[in-house]
Motif scaffolding. Structure first.
Motif, PDB file in Angstrom:
ATOM      1  N   LYS A   6       0.837  -1.199   0.000  1.00 28.33           N
ATOM      2  CA  LYS A   6       0.000   0.000   0.000  1.00 28.33           C
ATOM      3  C   LYS A   6       0.879   1.258   0.000  1.00 28.33           C
ATOM      4  O   LYS A   6       0.623   2.221  -0.689  1.00 28.33           O
ATOM      5  CB  LYS A   6      -0.897  -0.018   1.239  1.00 28.33           C
ATOM      6  N   ASN A 194       1.750  18.113  10.392  1.00 28.54           N
ATOM      7  CA  ASN A 194       1.092  19.011  11.337  1.00 28.54           C
ATOM      8  C   ASN A 194       2.159  19.651  12.213  1.00 28.54           C
ATOM      9  O   ASN A 194       2.612  19.073  13.194  1.00 28.54           O
ATOM     10  CB  ASN A 194       0.081  18.252  12.198  1.00 28.54           C
ATOM     11  N   SER A 197       1.444  20.004  16.048  1.00 30.86           N
ATOM     12  CA  SER A 197       1.560  18.748  16.792  1.00 30.86           C
ATOM     13  C   SER A 197       3.022  18.382  16.996  1.00 30.86           C
ATOM     14  O   SER A 197       3.421  17.935  18.061  1.00 30.86           O
ATOM     15  CB  SER A 197       0.864  17.612  16.048  1.00 30.86           C
ATOM     16  N   GLY A 317      -9.310   2.962   3.955  1.00 28.20           N
ATOM     17  CA  GLY A 317      -9.199   3.292   5.373  1.00 28.20           C
ATOM     18  C   GLY A 317     -10.518   3.071   6.077  1.00 28.20           C
ATOM     19  O   GLY A 317     -10.590   2.473   7.142  1.00 28.20           O
ATOM     20  N   MET A 318     -11.614   3.515   5.413  1.00 30.46           N
ATOM     21  CA  MET A 318     -12.953   3.356   5.983  1.00 30.46           C
ATOM     22  C   MET A 318     -13.253   1.887   6.203  1.00 30.46           C
ATOM     23  O   MET A 318     -13.773   1.490   7.235  1.00 30.46           O
ATOM     24  CB  MET A 318     -13.998   3.921   5.026  1.00 30.46           C
ATOM     25  N   VAL A 321     -11.634   0.705   9.173  1.00 25.47           N
ATOM     26  CA  VAL A 321     -12.284   1.166  10.399  1.00 25.47           C
ATOM     27  C   VAL A 321     -13.440   0.246  10.760  1.00 25.47           C
ATOM     28  O   VAL A 321     -13.614  -0.142  11.896  1.00 25.47           O
ATOM     29  CB  VAL A 321     -12.798   2.609  10.232  1.00 25.47           C
ATOM     30  N   GLU A 324     -12.244  -2.822  12.175  1.00 21.91           N
ATOM     31  CA  GLU A 324     -11.785  -2.585  13.552  1.00 21.91           C
ATOM     32  C   GLU A 324     -12.958  -2.688  14.516  1.00 21.91           C
ATOM     33  O   GLU A 324     -12.866  -3.269  15.583  1.00 21.91           O
ATOM     34  CB  GLU A 324     -11.133  -1.198  13.627  1.00 21.91           C
ATOM     35  N   LYS A 325     -14.095  -2.132  14.077  1.00 22.44           N
ATOM     36  CA  LYS A 325     -15.281  -2.163  14.933  1.00 22.44           C
ATOM     37  C   LYS A 325     -15.702  -3.596  15.221  1.00 22.44           C
ATOM     38  O   LYS A 325     -16.152  -3.921  16.299  1.00 22.44           O
ATOM     39  CB  LYS A 325     -16.429  -1.434  14.237  1.00 22.44           C
ATOM     40  N   LEU A 327     -13.795  -6.192  15.355  1.00 22.06           N
ATOM     41  CA  LEU A 327     -12.817  -6.943  16.155  1.00 22.06           C
ATOM     42  C   LEU A 327     -13.165  -6.955  17.636  1.00 22.06           C
ATOM     43  O   LEU A 327     -13.610  -5.999  18.189  1.00 22.06           O
ATOM     44  CB  LEU A 327     -11.417  -6.337  15.951  1.00 22.06           C
TER      45      LEU A 327
ATOM     46  N   GLY B  44     -18.978   5.606  16.843  1.00 21.15           N
ATOM     47  CA  GLY B  44     -19.109   4.398  16.044  1.00 21.15           C
ATOM     48  C   GLY B  44     -20.466   3.729  16.185  1.00 21.15           C
ATOM     49  O   GLY B  44     -20.698   2.669  15.630  1.00 21.15           O
ATOM     50  N   ARG B 345      -7.215  17.258  17.025  1.00 15.89           N
ATOM     51  CA  ARG B 345      -6.982  17.310  15.584  1.00 15.89           C
ATOM     52  C   ARG B 345      -5.941  18.340  15.202  1.00 15.89           C
ATOM     53  O   ARG B 345      -5.093  18.137  14.349  1.00 15.89           O
ATOM     54  CB  ARG B 345      -8.266  17.669  14.871  1.00 15.89           C
ATOM     55  N   LYS B 392      -7.747   0.449  19.693  1.00 14.51           N
ATOM     56  CA  LYS B 392      -8.300  -0.364  18.612  1.00 14.51           C
ATOM     57  C   LYS B 392      -7.777   0.148  17.284  1.00 14.51           C
ATOM     58  O   LYS B 392      -8.199   1.208  16.813  1.00 14.51           O
ATOM     59  CB  LYS B 392      -9.824  -0.284  18.620  1.00 14.51           C
ATOM     60  N   CYS B 393      -6.851  -0.595  16.685  1.00 22.50           N
ATOM     61  CA  CYS B 393      -6.407  -0.233  15.342  1.00 22.50           C
ATOM     62  C   CYS B 393      -6.067  -1.513  14.602  1.00 22.50           C
ATOM     63  O   CYS B 393      -5.830  -2.551  15.218  1.00 22.50           O
ATOM     64  CB  CYS B 393      -5.214   0.715  15.390  1.00 22.50           C
ATOM     65  N   GLU B 399      -3.479   4.783   9.196  1.00 25.68           N
ATOM     66  CA  GLU B 399      -3.471   6.237   9.389  1.00 25.68           C
ATOM     67  C   GLU B 399      -4.382   6.598  10.553  1.00 25.68           C
ATOM     68  O   GLU B 399      -5.492   6.099  10.664  1.00 25.68           O
ATOM     69  CB  GLU B 399      -3.944   6.933   8.108  1.00 25.68           C
ATOM     70  N   ARG B 401      -6.109   9.123  11.284  1.00 21.96           N
ATOM     71  CA  ARG B 401      -7.393   9.781  11.042  1.00 21.96           C
ATOM     72  C   ARG B 401      -8.518   8.772  10.828  1.00 21.96           C
ATOM     73  O   ARG B 401      -9.681   9.100  10.904  1.00 21.96           O
ATOM     74  CB  ARG B 401      -7.308  10.712   9.840  1.00 21.96           C
ATOM     75  N   ASN B 402      -8.144   7.518  10.535  1.00 21.95           N
ATOM     76  CA  ASN B 402      -9.169   6.501  10.354  1.00 21.95           C
ATOM     77  C   ASN B 402      -9.565   5.824  11.659  1.00 21.95           C
ATOM     78  O   ASN B 402     -10.365   4.901  11.661  1.00 21.95           O
ATOM     79  CB  ASN B 402      -8.686   5.450   9.355  1.00 21.95           C
ATOM     80  N   LEU B 403      -8.988   6.267  12.763  1.00 23.10           N
ATOM     81  CA  LEU B 403      -9.384   5.743  14.065  1.00 23.10           C
ATOM     82  C   LEU B 403     -10.517   6.589  14.630  1.00 23.10           C
ATOM     83  O   LEU B 403     -10.683   7.742  14.251  1.00 23.10           O
ATOM     84  CB  LEU B 403      -8.192   5.818  15.037  1.00 23.10           C
ATOM     85  N   SER B 404     -11.280   6.025  15.563  1.00 23.46           N
ATOM     86  CA  SER B 404     -12.325   6.809  16.210  1.00 23.46           C
ATOM     87  C   SER B 404     -11.663   7.839  17.132  1.00 23.46           C
ATOM     88  O   SER B 404     -10.502   7.692  17.508  1.00 23.46           O
ATOM     89  CB  SER B 404     -13.230   5.907  17.015  1.00 23.46           C
TER      90      SER B 404
END
Lengths: 327, 503
Positions: A6, A194, A197, A317-318, A321, A324-325, A327, B44, B345, B392-393, B399, B401-404
């Motif tokens: 990727k 960023n 950050s 990515g979505m 996610v 992940e939910k 899991l 979520g 953010r 949780k990843c 990336e 940003r794709n985490l809650s």
């Protein structure tokens, strides 16, 4: 394994484009895929490639450096003078690199200490560096750079390999390792991704930005040294518009102009693709005027592909996610 | 608007899945005209997906939506929705440098002979504000307004197209208490004007205060739909999480005693006009909370400690050493502090970079091998952290940003914990994360201090402070006005809020 693939997505698509382009030009004119011609393409990519390596650092950090073309000319004038004056080649090279670092550091100071926008700061130094180059050379080309120097940077060894290509490869490896495997490299990405950050995480922004522009300009120094080796002449009017070509190589290579993304491998491929396109158009008998149009289109298309790929990555990515939910 | 119907909005058996994952599993509810509906759910749970379906960003897989009695489907779908549903997002969409009027009319400017009719716009804006009882001058630039007033302008902007239903996504996230009250007043005014409101929030207290009815969404299903009067906070939390939480044992508090060693001592600290003579100590193993309204100097205080601002006067003694030179974040990390900023953010994460790169940003210099990053150690560190604080990843390269939101915040905590700090400085760390993540953050803080380190915590969520603080300092106009101590004073939401309101 999957993630590695990727991450290389962009590089692979540039490589694919390069292969497709080679085949197409090869069909139009078989001369294109002759080994001489292919070597020539690589040869021609060294200048923009070396400049692009440094520009990669700058762009990944979220900046831009418009002064590289002028700095190229200034460094060229200085090193050819030194070489003509009889300085040994290796010392000339080291001096050239050092001057490059200092010129870049000036940009870095303007941008980080004085908080100027990179675009404006380097637009200013672009004019200043060019001016100094004219002053130093009094507007006259510096001729007859000694063969000893020319052979050191662009001689031919081991049959028919140009030293400049080896230098390009060497620089590419150094820059790649620096960007991907060291703390400094990670800071470059973080600052581009960023800045605030990064600062709160303890990254010394000012110091690192000076280093980014300094080290970045060393790529341009090396390009100038190689060019002097190729031409044997230093000129204040050299390298007009080269900054755009360097930026183009980085952009084709998939770096994000917003910072935080990009890499040396992409830039190297971008530079080679850029040079293959030019050579290919010449070999196919396309008039010079059309070549400008074609190169411009390639840059725009490359940028668009970058956007599409980012969108696809988002979708992916979505998907992750949602997994992940579960899991 | 048409004639008044029984329901402003009807959602019937809406289903939606992304790829193979069912996100909304047959959601149904109704919204009466002039009703304020609280919408709760963990991150979520499907809240944002549902809202995006209502506003027409996503298409539903099956189900039906009626707005004001009209079924919306097919071609007119977007038009009907556009005219009757408005959404106010968490992040402001206002352009700071433009005036309030210009912002309100952006994209639908009133024109006269092809030019913008500024006078008429200004007048209409004024009327609009008058109608809703808002005291804002429409000709000032948005950036000159307080955050609370910006929020109101944002809402008024959404009201420009005269919607039936207004959806608000965590509108109180960045507001101080008095501004929240102002907002609620405004919402009740809208209610009187017949506008229905869906309020998405994480704050139970707000729901009880302003909403008529509460819906809780969990795993894509409506698990609760009740009138607010029948509810208390515990019932809502239980519905959201699906099990009783709050294991009291991790929340063990220690009343401090004077024999404990002092980690941080601040004497006579001043910063410009915002901080006036601040004095306090933080002991090893202690959680010290700081509360105060917006403008009380709470953020400035933290920034002075972390080297983001340079105090004009005063001394800071950390770990028995007085901080002599100008502090920077980098030096603060070196002497053993870490900082979790207020705006995740903007200041906490690099959104487009991986979990690994975010987590290790502060400690790259500690895992070098002849200048090259040691991949084995870096992988191990990330792996341990992910396991310890249950992030949780998918993998370390995902990336961030794709985490809650909650998991992003955990990564920010991990970044701080990896420094191995003696003091954690936290600026509102539980804002905008769901109940479950809040609980784990509380746990992280407790475990951290149980090992002997200390935490300095600014929070606008008094229930969080009540849960974890050994001591609470009340900040007002730049100085410590009062101190609540566990074991000596009664610490709960009411006493804290009384102390803050105190004159």
């Amino acid at each position: 394994m999957k993630t590695k693939f990727k991450n290389l997505n962009r590089e692979i698509s540039v490589l694919t484009a390069l292969v497709v382009m080679t085949i197409l030009f090869g069909i139009i004119n078989p001369v294109f895929i002759g080994s001489d011609n292919l070597t020539d393409i690589i040869n021609q990519s060294t200048i923009y490639g070396l400049m692009g390596l440094g520009m990669t650092f700058v762009i990944v950090s979220g900046g831009i450096d418009l002064s590289v073309g002028s700095a190229f000319a200034l460094i060229g004038v200085i090193v050819s003078k030194l070489s003509v004056a009889g300085m040994p080649p290796l010392v000339v090279i080291l001096t050239g690199l050092l001057i490059g670092f200092l010129l870049g550091a000036i940009n870095g100071i303007l941008i980080s200490n004085m908080k100027l926008q990179p675009f404006i700061a380097t637009m200013g130094t672009m004019s200043v560096f060019r001016g100094i180059a004219y002053v130093l050379s009094k507007g006259m080309p510096i001729l007859n750079v000694p063969t000893q120097f020319r052979n050191t940077v662009d001689g031919i060894i081991a049959g028919n390999i140009r030293i400049s290509i080896i230098i390009f490869a060497f620089f590419a490896i150094i820059f790649h390792v620096l960007l991907k495997e060291t703390k400094f490299g990670n800071y470059v990405y973080a600052i581009g991704g960023n800045e605030e950050s990064a600062r709160l995480s303890g990254v010394k922004i000012t110091f690192n930005k000076i280093m980014i522009y300094g080290i970045g300009m060393m790529g341009t120094s090396m390009a100038a040294l190689v060019q002097i080796g190729k031409l044997g002449t230093g000129e204040a009017s050299a390298a007009q518009g080269y900054e755009l070509n360097a930026i183009a190589a980085v952009a084709i290579g998939g770096a994000s102009m917003a910072g935080g993304r990009g890499g040396v491998v992409g830039t190297v491929l971008g530079a080679i693709l850029f040079s293959a396109l030019k050579v290919g158009l010449i070999v196919s008998g396309v008039e010079t005027f059309y070549q400008y149009i074609a190169t411009g289109l390639v840059i725009v298309i490359a940028a668009y592909i970058e956007i599409i790929q980012a969108k696809l990555a988002d979708k992916k990515g979505m998907k992750l996610v949602k997994k992940e939910k579960k899991l | 608007m048409g004639k008044q119907q029984e329901y402003a909005l009807e959602i019937m058996d809406v289903k939606k899945s992304f790829y193979e994952n069912l996100v909304l599993d047959g959601v149904s509810f109704e919204l009466k005209p002039g009703e304020i509906l609280g919408f709760l759910g963990a991150n979520g749970a499907g809240k944002s997906t549902l809202m995006k379906i209502i506003t027409g960003v996503y298409k539903m897989d099956s189900g039906m939506i009626k707005i004001n009695g009209n079924q919306v489907s097919g071609e007119q779908i977007s038009k009907i929705r556009e005219n009757s549903v408005a959404m106010v997002y968490q992040e402001f969409s206002l352009i700071p440098s433009m005036t309030v009027t210009e912002n309100l009319f952006l994209g639908s400017e009133l024109k006269k002979h092809g030019l913008i009719d500024e006078k008429r716009q200004e007048l209409e804006a004024k009327n609009m504000f008058k109608e809703f009882g808002i005291d804002i001058n429409p000709s000032v630039a948005v950036e000159e307004l307080s955050i609370g007033n910006q929020q109101l302008v944002e809402i008024v902007k959404a009201l420009m197209k005269k919607p039936l239903v207004l959806i608000m996504d965590e509108p109180t996230a960045s507001l101080a208490n008095n501004e929240i009250n102002l907002l609620f007043k405004f919402m009740r005014k809208l209610k009187q004007n017949g506008i229905s409101i869906i309020l998405i929030t994480h704050h139970m207290q707000e729901v009880l205060e302003v909403c008529d009815r509460v819906i809780v969404l969990r795993e894509g299903k409506v698990v609760m739909n009740r009138i607010t009067d029948e509810l208390c906070i515990d019932t809502m939390v239980e519905a959201m999480v699906g099990k009783a939480i709050l294991s009291k044992d991790v929340l063990q508090k220690k009343g401090i005693n004077n024999t404990q060693r002092v980690l941080l001592e601040i004497n006579n600290l001043y910063w410009q006009s915002k901080l006036n003579n601040i004095n306090f100590k933080v002991h090893y193993g202690e959680v010290v909370g700081i509360v105060g309204l917006l403008g009380s100097g709470r953020t400035e205080l933290l920034k002075c400690l972390y080297g983001l601002l340079t105090p004009t006067k005063g001394t800071i003694i950390f770990d028995n050493k007085q901080i002599e030179h100008k502090l920077t974040p980098e030096k603060a990390i070196k002497i053993g502090m870490c900082y979790v900023p207020e705006n995740r953010r903007k200041n906490g994460i690099v959104a487009i970079h991986s979990v690994e790169n975010n987590m290790l940003m502060s400690i790259w210099n500690r895992i070098l091998n002849y200048g090259i990053i040691n991949k084995k150690i870096s992988m191990q560190k990330v792996y341990d952290m992910v396991k310890n604080i249950k992030i949780k990843c998918v993998n370390k390269d995902q990336e961030i940003r794709n985490l809650s939101g909650g998991n992003q915040q955990k990564v920010v905590f991990a970044k701080g914990l990896l420094i191995n700090p003696k003091l954690m400085i936290l600026d509102d760390p539980t804002v905008g994360v769901d109940v479950e993540a809040k609980e784990s953050i509380v746990k992280i803080i407790r475990e951290f201090t149980n090992r002997g380190s200390a935490v300095l915590l600014v929070s606008s969520e008094f229930d969080q402070l009540e849960k974890i603080c050994d001591r609470i300092l009340i900040l007002k106009e730049g100085s410590v006005k009062k101190e609540l101590q566990y074991g000596r004073d009664c610490i709960n939401e009411i006493t804290i809020s009384e102390a803050v309101q105190l004159n």
